[in-house]
Write a protein that holds these residues in place. Structure first.
Motif, PDB file in Angstrom:
ATOM      1  N   PHE A   1     -24.540   4.631 -37.656  1.00  0.00           N
ATOM      2  CA  PHE A   1     -23.079   4.530 -37.674  1.00  0.00           C
ATOM      3  C   PHE A   1     -22.592   3.109 -37.414  1.00  0.00           C
ATOM      4  N   GLY A   2     -23.431   2.286 -36.821  1.00  0.00           N
ATOM      5  CA  GLY A   2     -23.075   0.891 -36.611  1.00  0.00           C
ATOM      6  C   GLY A   2     -22.321   0.606 -35.336  1.00  0.00           C
ATOM      7  N   ARG A   3     -22.090   1.630 -34.519  1.00  0.00           N
ATOM      8  CA  ARG A   3     -21.432   1.430 -33.228  1.00  0.00           C
ATOM      9  C   ARG A   3     -21.793   2.565 -32.289  1.00  0.00           C
ATOM     10  N   GLU A   4     -21.430   2.396 -31.019  1.00  0.00           N
ATOM     11  CA  GLU A   4     -21.789   3.377 -30.003  1.00  0.00           C
ATOM     12  C   GLU A   4     -21.158   4.739 -30.298  1.00  0.00           C
ATOM     13  N   VAL A   5     -21.914   5.792 -30.019  1.00  0.00           N
ATOM     14  CA  VAL A   5     -21.471   7.155 -30.277  1.00  0.00           C
ATOM     15  C   VAL A   5     -21.658   7.987 -29.012  1.00  0.00           C
ATOM     16  N   LEU A   6     -20.611   8.676 -28.594  1.00  0.00           N
ATOM     17  CA  LEU A   6     -20.707   9.636 -27.497  1.00  0.00           C
ATOM     18  C   LEU A   6     -20.799  11.026 -28.115  1.00  0.00           C
ATOM     19  N   ALA A   7     -21.948  11.671 -27.910  1.00  0.00           N
ATOM     20  CA  ALA A   7     -22.180  12.958 -28.570  1.00  0.00           C
ATOM     21  C   ALA A   7     -22.182  14.105 -27.568  1.00  0.00           C
ATOM     22  N   PHE A   8     -21.913  15.300 -28.078  1.00  0.00           N
ATOM     23  CA  PHE A   8     -21.896  16.519 -27.277  1.00  0.00           C
ATOM     24  C   PHE A   8     -22.786  17.564 -27.937  1.00  0.00           C
ATOM     25  N   HIS A   9     -23.400  18.394 -27.108  1.00  0.00           N
ATOM     26  CA  HIS A   9     -24.234  19.469 -27.648  1.00  0.00           C
ATOM     27  C   HIS A   9     -23.353  20.645 -28.065  1.00  0.00           C
ATOM     28  N   THR A  10     -23.747  21.278 -29.155  1.00  0.00           N
ATOM     29  CA  THR A  10     -23.076  22.507 -29.560  1.00  0.00           C
ATOM     30  C   THR A  10     -24.111  23.456 -30.129  1.00  0.00           C
ATOM     31  N   SER A  11     -23.887  24.727 -29.959  1.00  0.00           N
ATOM     32  CA  SER A  11     -24.781  25.723 -30.554  1.00  0.00           C
ATOM     33  C   SER A  11     -24.169  26.220 -31.852  1.00  0.00           C
TER      34      SER A  11
ATOM     35  N   VAL B   1     -27.875  13.146 -25.696  1.00  0.00           N
ATOM     36  CA  VAL B   1     -28.229  11.801 -25.238  1.00  0.00           C
ATOM     37  C   VAL B   1     -29.107  11.106 -26.278  1.00  0.00           C
ATOM     38  N   ASP B   2     -30.108  11.822 -26.754  1.00  0.00           N
ATOM     39  CA  ASP B   2     -30.984  11.279 -27.795  1.00  0.00           C
ATOM     40  C   ASP B   2     -30.195  10.986 -29.069  1.00  0.00           C
ATOM     41  N   PHE B   3     -29.288  11.908 -29.414  1.00  0.00           N
ATOM     42  CA  PHE B   3     -28.465  11.711 -30.611  1.00  0.00           C
ATOM     43  C   PHE B   3     -27.631  10.441 -30.477  1.00  0.00           C
ATOM     44  N   GLY B   4     -26.984  10.275 -29.325  1.00  0.00           N
ATOM     45  CA  GLY B   4     -26.140   9.109 -29.111  1.00  0.00           C
ATOM     46  C   GLY B   4     -26.903   7.808 -29.206  1.00  0.00           C
ATOM     47  N   GLU B   5     -28.138   7.807 -28.699  1.00  0.00           N
ATOM     48  CA  GLU B   5     -28.948   6.591 -28.721  1.00  0.00           C
ATOM     49  C   GLU B   5     -29.351   6.212 -30.142  1.00  0.00           C
ATOM     50  N   LYS B   6     -29.717   7.204 -30.940  1.00  0.00           N
ATOM     51  CA  LYS B   6     -30.194   6.929 -32.299  1.00  0.00           C
ATOM     52  C   LYS B   6     -29.051   6.767 -33.307  1.00  0.00           C
TER      53      LYS B   6
ATOM     54  N   GLN C   1      -4.063  12.896 -38.582  1.00  0.00           N
ATOM     55  CA  GLN C   1      -4.120  11.439 -38.685  1.00  0.00           C
ATOM     56  C   GLN C   1      -3.880  10.806 -37.313  1.00  0.00           C
ATOM     57  N   GLU C   2      -4.870  10.939 -36.462  1.00  0.00           N
ATOM     58  CA  GLU C   2      -4.787  10.361 -35.122  1.00  0.00           C
ATOM     59  C   GLU C   2      -5.996   9.489 -34.787  1.00  0.00           C
ATOM     60  N   SER C   3      -6.851   9.247 -35.802  1.00  0.00           N
ATOM     61  CA  SER C   3      -8.025   8.359 -35.650  1.00  0.00           C
ATOM     62  C   SER C   3      -8.919   8.764 -34.481  1.00  0.00           C
ATOM     63  N   ARG C   4      -9.088  10.068 -34.274  1.00  0.00           N
ATOM     64  CA  ARG C   4      -9.969  10.558 -33.211  1.00  0.00           C
ATOM     65  C   ARG C   4     -11.310  10.975 -33.822  1.00  0.00           C
ATOM     66  N   TYR C   5     -12.385  10.489 -33.240  1.00  0.00           N
ATOM     67  CA  TYR C   5     -13.719  10.791 -33.756  1.00  0.00           C
ATOM     68  C   TYR C   5     -14.503  11.566 -32.711  1.00  0.00           C
ATOM     69  N   SER C   6     -15.104  12.693 -33.124  1.00  0.00           N
ATOM     70  CA  SER C   6     -15.938  13.501 -32.237  1.00  0.00           C
ATOM     71  C   SER C   6     -17.302  13.696 -32.886  1.00  0.00           C
ATOM     72  N   PHE C   7     -18.343  13.698 -32.067  1.00  0.00           N
ATOM     73  CA  PHE C   7     -19.706  13.827 -32.562  1.00  0.00           C
ATOM     74  C   PHE C   7     -20.399  14.973 -31.832  1.00  0.00           C
ATOM     75  N   TYR C   8     -21.030  15.868 -32.598  1.00  0.00           N
ATOM     76  CA  TYR C   8     -21.746  17.000 -32.035  1.00  0.00           C
ATOM     77  C   TYR C   8     -23.140  17.093 -32.658  1.00  0.00           C
ATOM     78  N   THR C   9     -24.079  17.586 -31.873  1.00  0.00           N
ATOM     79  CA  THR C   9     -25.430  17.799 -32.353  1.00  0.00           C
ATOM     80  C   THR C   9     -25.941  19.133 -31.816  1.00  0.00           C
ATOM     81  N   THR C  10     -26.824  19.776 -32.574  1.00  0.00           N
ATOM     82  CA  THR C  10     -27.428  21.012 -32.103  1.00  0.00           C
ATOM     83  C   THR C  10     -28.639  20.735 -31.218  1.00  0.00           C
ATOM     84  N   ASP C  11     -28.955  19.454 -31.003  1.00  0.00           N
ATOM     85  CA  ASP C  11     -30.097  19.080 -30.172  1.00  0.00           C
ATOM     86  C   ASP C  11     -29.617  18.284 -28.953  1.00  0.00           C
ATOM     87  N   ASP C  12     -30.425  17.393 -28.444  1.00  0.00           N
ATOM     88  CA  ASP C  12     -30.104  16.632 -27.245  1.00  0.00           C
ATOM     89  C   ASP C  12     -29.029  15.586 -27.531  1.00  0.00           C
TER      90      ASP C  12
END
Length: 278
Positions: free
Chosen positions: A259-269, A249-254, A236-247
């Motif tokens: 989600f209704g707000r800006e998202v900083l995403a990271f690639h993961t395999s 930058v593209d994920f963050g833009e779309k 319970q620390e209100s931390r949000y992380s976003f990962y995608t198996t693709d690009d």
């Protein structure tokens, strides 16, 4: 035992609409979102493939420290969730889906006991909603229609063009043509809430449109209240992380659209998981 974030998995972007509802109702928890964008869409893939992909992504979230994973994808919930729950869960881990929270309460929306389902081809073909609704509410008749064009329309941010209105109207009318008694339509795909104004424009006023996000969020809240042994493992620390198996930058833009707000995403395999792992 060490606490970790609640995992939320989807084949792509759609699960972000569910995540949005969850984060609004339960903002105190930490969350890790994983979108398998490199292998989307899941809707037209076989049961075996969806099961394998879903299992790999769920286990990836377990590796990231998530004690609980929400499969926020209708196709994955329909084709893979039960097998994972019954055969693959490591001790102390839990996986929930989006179908049961919706089907449990759908009876509160319909008076005629005729419910329509709009979904992807994979979800319709699985009959998961039909089976679950009839299990909880055998007096309800379920009518289904697949909308294969809707997800691409949403992902191209084409939400209200003339062409979108044409396709949405075609699909809504095809569903309603199955029965004059349909008074409730469940939008059984996490992309569809973004089309809600367009869907409403082609749906009779007396027909209720039901989206999943808020229902899944409420169900999760109740689940954590019923299972304090799981809740105490959720950070319970209100931390949000976003990962995608693709690009990322593209994920963050779309992702902002969903989600209704800006998202900083990271690639993961995501590595293949041997079927012998249980």
């Amino acid at each position: 035992m060490k606490q970790g974030p609640i995992g939320i998995f989807d084949s792509g972007f759609g699960g972000l609409t569910v995540f949005k509802s969850i984060s609004q109702l339960l903002p105190q928890y930490s969350y890790t979102y994983l979108g398998d964008n490199a292998r989307v869409p899941y809707g037209n893939r076989s049961f075996e493939t969806v099961y394998q992909y879903t299992k790999e992504c769920v286990f990836k979230l377990f590796e990231m420290g998530c004690p609980l994973v929400i499969v926020a994808c209708n196709t994955a919930s329909a084709k893979a969730l039960r097998s994972i729950q019954q055969n693959d869960l490591p001790e102390g881990k839990r996986v929930l889906g989006v179908i049961r929270p919706t089907t449990e309460v759908i009876n509160t929306y319909t008076k005629t006991k005729h419910v329509g389902i709009l979904a992807t081809q994979g979800t319709v073909k699985s009959d998961s909603y039909k089976i679950e609704i009839e299990r909880f509410h055998p007096d309800i008749t379920v009518h289904q229609h697949a909308c294969p064009v809707w997800v691409p329309l949403v992902e191209n941010n084409d939400l209200s063009s003339e062409g979108t209105h044409y396709f949405v109207n075609e699909d809504v009318q095809a569903l309603l043509a199955q029965s004059d008694e349909i008074d409730t339509i469940l939008l059984a795909c996490t992309h569809y809430p973004l089309l809600l104004p367009t869907i409403q424009a082609h749906t009779p006023k007396h027909v209720k449109l039901v989206s999943q996000g808020d229902l899944v969020a409420k169900s999760l809240q109740e689940y954590l209240q019923r299972h304090p042994e799981v809740e105490q493992l959720c950070e319970q620390e209100s931390r949000y992380s976003f990962y995608t198996t693709d690009d990322p930058v593209d994920f963050g833009e779309k992702a902002k659209l969903f989600f209704g707000r800006e998202v900083l995403a990271f690639h993961t395999s995501v590595e293949a998981i041997d079927d012998d792992i249980k």
